[in-house]
Design an enzyme around this catalytic site. Structure first.
Site, PDB file in Angstrom:
ATOM      1  N   ASN A 155       1.365 -12.475 -49.910  1.00 50.73           N
ATOM      2  CA  ASN A 155       1.509 -12.134 -51.327  1.00 50.73           C
ATOM      3  C   ASN A 155       1.113 -10.668 -51.518  1.00 50.73           C
ATOM      4  O   ASN A 155       0.104 -10.221 -50.975  1.00 50.73           O
ATOM      5  CB  ASN A 155       0.537 -13.059 -52.089  1.00 50.73           C
ATOM      6  N   HIS A 187       3.015  -7.560 -61.293  1.00 50.88           N
ATOM      7  CA  HIS A 187       2.204  -6.998 -62.380  1.00 50.88           C
ATOM      8  C   HIS A 187       2.976  -5.782 -62.885  1.00 50.88           C
ATOM      9  O   HIS A 187       2.848  -4.681 -62.345  1.00 50.88           O
ATOM     10  CB  HIS A 187       0.818  -6.602 -61.877  1.00 50.88           C
ATOM     11  N   GLU A 244       2.465 -13.645 -59.945  1.00 47.72           N
ATOM     12  CA  GLU A 244       1.423 -13.165 -60.876  1.00 47.72           C
ATOM     13  C   GLU A 244       2.028 -12.356 -62.020  1.00 47.72           C
ATOM     14  O   GLU A 244       1.475 -11.331 -62.440  1.00 47.72           O
ATOM     15  CB  GLU A 244       0.389 -12.309 -60.113  1.00 47.72           C
TER      16      GLU A 244
HETATM   17  O1  G2I Z   1      -6.115  -7.711 -60.142  1.00 42.08           O
HETATM   18  C1  G2I Z   1      -5.129  -8.566 -60.591  1.00 42.08           C
HETATM   19  C2  G2I Z   1      -4.684  -9.529 -59.521  1.00 42.08           C
HETATM   20  C3  G2I Z   1      -3.966  -8.781 -58.410  1.00 42.08           C
HETATM   21  N1  G2I Z   1      -3.504  -9.688 -57.380  1.00 42.08           N
HETATM   22  C4  G2I Z   1      -4.491 -10.571 -56.821  1.00 42.08           C
HETATM   23  C5  G2I Z   1      -5.255 -11.313 -57.904  1.00 42.08           C
HETATM   24  O2  G2I Z   1      -6.264 -12.107 -57.336  1.00 42.08           O
HETATM   25  C6  G2I Z   1      -5.825 -10.354 -58.905  1.00 42.08           C
HETATM   26  O3  G2I Z   1      -6.504 -11.148 -59.892  1.00 42.08           O
HETATM   27  C7  G2I Z   1      -7.590 -10.560 -60.495  1.00 42.08           C
HETATM   28  C8  G2I Z   1      -8.197 -11.533 -61.515  1.00 42.08           C
HETATM   29  O4  G2I Z   1      -7.242 -11.844 -62.488  1.00 42.08           O
HETATM   30  C9  G2I Z   1      -9.409 -10.876 -62.176  1.00 42.08           C
HETATM   31  O5  G2I Z   1     -10.067 -11.825 -63.020  1.00 42.08           O
HETATM   32  O6  G2I Z   1      -8.557 -10.208 -59.546  1.00 42.08           O
HETATM   33  C10 G2I Z   1      -9.615  -9.469 -60.140  1.00 42.08           C
HETATM   34  C11 G2I Z   1     -10.507  -8.940 -59.050  1.00 42.08           C
HETATM   35  O7  G2I Z   1      -9.829  -8.011 -58.282  1.00 42.08           O
HETATM   36  C12 G2I Z   1     -10.364 -10.370 -61.130  1.00 42.08           C
HETATM   37  O8  G2I Z   1     -11.359  -9.620 -61.759  1.00 42.08           O
HETATM   38  C13 G2I Z   1     -12.658 -10.089 -61.607  1.00 42.08           C
HETATM   39  C14 G2I Z   1     -13.604  -9.028 -62.093  1.00 42.08           C
HETATM   40  O9  G2I Z   1     -13.420  -7.868 -61.290  1.00 42.08           O
HETATM   41  C15 G2I Z   1     -15.001  -9.519 -61.978  1.00 42.08           C
HETATM   42  O10 G2I Z   1     -15.881  -8.559 -62.526  1.00 42.08           O
HETATM   43  C16 G2I Z   1     -15.155 -10.861 -62.716  1.00 42.08           C
HETATM   44  O11 G2I Z   1     -16.440 -11.395 -62.501  1.00 42.08           O
HETATM   45  O12 G2I Z   1     -12.827 -11.271 -62.375  1.00 42.08           O
HETATM   46  C17 G2I Z   1     -14.103 -11.842 -62.201  1.00 42.08           C
HETATM   47  C18 G2I Z   1     -14.139 -13.199 -62.925  1.00 42.08           C
HETATM   48  O13 G2I Z   1     -13.830 -13.038 -64.293  1.00 42.08           O
END
Ligand code: G2I
Length: 454
Positions: free
Chosen positions: A205, A241, A269
């Site tokens: 992915n 995205h 996503e």
């Molecule tokens: O970054 C967007 C996505 C890109 N592709 C891989 C996915 O796994 C990724 O998802 C995001 C989540 O949607 C976010 O929610 O990944 C982020 C991390 O790289 C996630 O962010 C994290 C925050 O950085 C943390 O501070 C927080 O504790 O989300 C955590 C839970 O809310």
């Protein structure tokens, strides 16, 4: 997708008790067309496609849970299955949030897409701060995959085994894994995942691989060589995205070239972000772009479907990561479907009539629910119309009783509830909204009523 009789019954029961979760009625008294629209999942199922959403497990109650269960036939844990979430300290596992999502999905007849096993981000500190020989790294990788994939064996449709292995120019990203094991970490991970759950489809992915370009070509060449070597690989995930106005024109062509290699493709996503504030024009453009992505997937039989990265703007990663941007998902922050929602439905063959403009509408949602109590919210919004005073009425369908209300004065007689504006919030201007809330009791079920504005 797993559809058993019992899960279908559960879904049917859930549907019957919670039909029209977000009750909306126009001031004029005519029901808004979208309250009765066919759920996206039924439209997608008729076409043999997945329409999924990333979810946060702890939010799967009230309107969030009702909408996720009603509209989508697949769930991806947004964070719950990442290494840092499941094994924060070495040998100490926390599966609560991941289990919750898998259980919810099974109760609602939904697929689960596991996300993600091997990534450079959201790893636990003990792993990233450790010093490891390549033999130790390989052992850690294999054990992690055996443990996590093994735990959900037979229950997940697919795994994002390797996430984001490439740089923008198509070279390998220098991660803990690449630096320690070379590019072979990818084959090792896929082989371990297949051994741990032979029935799950195994994906690589990445983002910025939606159109034809250096990065997607690197992914293409990797998949080709893995297949030639007999390494198990079933699909590629195109995260998508996207930025408003920048849907790649080669999206369908790119999906097709992966399909022609003999792998499935999933849009994993999808979100389309914009500079805030969201205007009617931007939301209309976004709707057209959601539709274009849906159509590109629908045009290629090996494109299994589309997952959105959060279905509501209240549960999207965009505002935190790109300050000033947002409104990227198909539902607004109050769970009202946006033009993008209707565009997805239309692409899937549904006929939808977006709510007419020039009206004031009331939207009811359950914002929190516990044992036998819940907090409800009604938002009255006007567009092309305005109000100087208002009264919102509904009939509770399952014995719910209001105990306390704020920003409105509410009376309840039997099942009939009537809430009038407070002295300070009777006026709702064109383009504006007011919100009031209440606490109430429930037992057995908590169906969402339709609200009439008068
Ligand atoms: O970054 C967007 C996505 C890109 N592709 C891989 C996915 O796994 C990724 O998802 C995001 C989540 O949607 C976010 O929610 O990944 C982020 C991390 O790289 C996630 O962010 C994290 C925050 O950085 C943390 O501070 C927080 O504790 O989300 C955590 C839970 O809310």
């Amino acid at each position: 997708m797993r559809t058993s009789r019992s899960s279908f019954r559960a879904r049917l029961a859930a549907f019957l008790t919670s039909a029209a979760t977000t009750g909306v009625l126009l001031a004029a008294g005519a029901p808004a067309a979208h309250a009765a629209d066919t759920p996206l999942r039924d439209l997608a199922a008729a076409k043999g496609k997945v329409i999924g959403t990333a979810v946060t497990g702890s939010k799967l109650t009230g309107t969030y849970g009702d909408t996720a269960g009603r509209e989508f036939n697949a769930l991806t844990p947004g964070n719950a299955m990442k290494w840092g979430s499941v094994e924060p300290a070495r040998g100490t596992f926390d599966w609560a949030e991941a289990d919750r999502i898998v259980d919810f999905a099974e109760a609602h007849g939904q697929q689960v897409r596991g996300h993600t096993l091997v990534w450079h981000s959201q790893n636990p500190g003990w792993l990233t701060n450790g010093t490891w020989t390549s033999a130790q790294l390989s052992r850690l990788l294999n054990d992690h995959i055996a443990t996590e994939v093994g735990r959900y064996k037979g229950r997940l449709a697919a795994w994002d085994v390797v996430n984001e292995p490439f740089n923008e120019d198509g070279t390998y990203r220098e991660t803990l894994w690449y630096n320690g094991l070379g590019a072979d970490y990818i084959a090792q991970a896929l082989t371990a995942a297949r051994a741990a759950d032979p029935s799950a489809k195994l994906y690589i992915n990445d983002y910025n691989v939606e159109g034809v370009g250096a990065k997607s070509t690197a992914l293409y060449n990797l998949v080709k060589s893995l297949k030639e070597r007999g390494v198990p690989i079933d699909g590629v995930g195109l995260q998508a995205h996207l930025i408003l106005g920048q849907v790649p024109s080669t999206l369908q062509q790119n999906i097709q070239r992966f399909a022609d290699l003999g792998v499935d493709v999933a849009i994993t996503e999808l979100d389309i972000r914009m500079q805030l504030p969201a205007t009617e024009a931007k939301l209309a453009q976004q709707a057209a772009e959601y539709k274009a992505v849906m159509n590109a997937c629908l045009a290629v039989s090996r494109c299994v479907g589309v997952t959105v990265w959060g279905f509501t703007d209240s549960d999207s990663w965009i505002p935190d990561t790109f300050p000033g941007q947002g409104a990227a998902t198909p539902y607004d922050e109050n769970y009202a479907p946006k033009p993008a929602y209707h565009a997805i439905a239309e692409a899937l063959g549904g006929t939808t009539t977006p709510p007419p403009t020039g009206a004031c509408t009331a939207t009811y949602s359950v914002t929190g629910q516990w044992d036998n109590g819940f907090t409800g919210q009604v938002r009255i919004s006007c567009s092309g119309a305005s109000l100087t005073s208002w009264k919102a009425s509904w009939t509770f369908g399952a014995g719910q009783r209001i105990s306390q209300a704020w920003n409105a004065s509410c009376t309840q007689s039997g099942a009939a509830v009537s809430c009038s504006n407070a002295s300070y919030n009777g006026s709702v201007p064109d383009g504006g909204s007011v919100t009031f809330g209440f606490n109430a009791s429930w037992s057995g079920s908590n169906p969402v009523p339709t609200v009439t504005l008068g």
